[in-house]
Write a protein that holds these residues in place. Structure first.
Motif, PDB file in Angstrom:
ATOM      1  N   UNK A 148     -43.667 -65.687 -25.933  1.00 44.51           N
ATOM      2  CA  UNK A 148     -44.785 -66.550 -25.534  1.00 44.51           C
ATOM      3  C   UNK A 148     -45.682 -66.882 -26.723  1.00 44.51           C
ATOM      4  N   UNK A 149     -45.938 -65.886 -27.585  1.00 44.49           N
ATOM      5  CA  UNK A 149     -46.779 -66.132 -28.761  1.00 44.49           C
ATOM      6  C   UNK A 149     -46.089 -67.066 -29.745  1.00 44.49           C
ATOM      7  N   UNK A 150     -44.778 -66.911 -29.917  1.00 47.64           N
ATOM      8  CA  UNK A 150     -44.031 -67.793 -30.815  1.00 47.64           C
ATOM      9  C   UNK A 150     -44.056 -69.237 -30.310  1.00 47.64           C
ATOM     10  N   UNK A 151     -43.856 -69.406 -29.014  1.00 44.42           N
ATOM     11  CA  UNK A 151     -43.879 -70.756 -28.429  1.00 44.42           C
ATOM     12  C   UNK A 151     -45.277 -71.353 -28.536  1.00 44.42           C
ATOM     13  N   UNK A 152     -46.304 -70.539 -28.270  1.00 45.04           N
ATOM     14  CA  UNK A 152     -47.683 -71.017 -28.388  1.00 45.04           C
ATOM     15  C   UNK A 152     -47.961 -71.498 -29.806  1.00 45.04           C
ATOM     16  N   UNK A 153     -47.543 -70.718 -30.788  1.00 43.21           N
ATOM     17  CA  UNK A 153     -47.764 -71.103 -32.181  1.00 43.21           C
ATOM     18  C   UNK A 153     -47.061 -72.390 -32.537  1.00 43.21           C
TER      19      UNK A 153
ATOM     20  N   UNK B 231     -46.141 -74.814 -30.499  1.00 48.74           N
ATOM     21  CA  UNK B 231     -46.799 -75.931 -29.801  1.00 48.74           C
ATOM     22  C   UNK B 231     -48.085 -76.330 -30.514  1.00 48.74           C
ATOM     23  N   UNK B 232     -48.851 -75.360 -30.938  1.00 50.00           N
ATOM     24  CA  UNK B 232     -50.108 -75.667 -31.630  1.00 50.00           C
ATOM     25  C   UNK B 232     -49.853 -76.369 -32.957  1.00 50.00           C
TER      26      UNK B 232
ATOM     27  N   UNK C  67     -52.969 -79.241 -39.096  1.00 52.81           N
ATOM     28  CA  UNK C  67     -52.534 -80.268 -40.041  1.00 52.81           C
ATOM     29  C   UNK C  67     -53.288 -80.204 -41.362  1.00 52.81           C
ATOM     30  N   UNK C  68     -54.467 -79.575 -41.360  1.00 54.16           N
ATOM     31  CA  UNK C  68     -55.228 -79.447 -42.602  1.00 54.16           C
ATOM     32  C   UNK C  68     -54.819 -78.214 -43.410  1.00 54.16           C
TER      33      UNK C  68
END
Length: 90
Positions: free
Chosen positions: A25-30, A32-33, A40-41
């Protein structure tokens, strides 16, 4: 590309980095973010060897602190002109 390169527990002895365990779940969240341009910065290097994506701020803060510590101290004798050194010694 570099986000999914967290340091592994099994390689601690070779890298000197503490291993991280990241749940699905944490990998997918990362991911997606990142895909939603939340970071992007940030450079690609900022995402390298992280555990959870929330560690990106802690990593950046640590790097900034280390960079500040490497800067010469304005109070050191090496950085002061000769006339200031003499006044300081008096």
């Amino acid at each position: 590309e570099r986000f999914l390169t967290q340091p592994f527990v099994t390689t601690e002895q070779f890298t000197g980095m503490t291993g991280k365990v990241v749940g699905l779940e944490d990998a997918i969240d990362g991911c997606e973010r990142i895909l939603n341009d939340e970071f992007k910065d940030r450079s690609e290097g900022d995402l390298y060897m992280l555990g959870k994506i929330g560690e990106i701020k802690a990593k950046k803060d640590k790097e900034e602190i280390e960079a500040d510590e490497e800067k010469p101290d304005a109070e050191s004798d090496e950085e002061q002109p000769e006339d200031l050194k003499e006044k300081k010694e008096e």
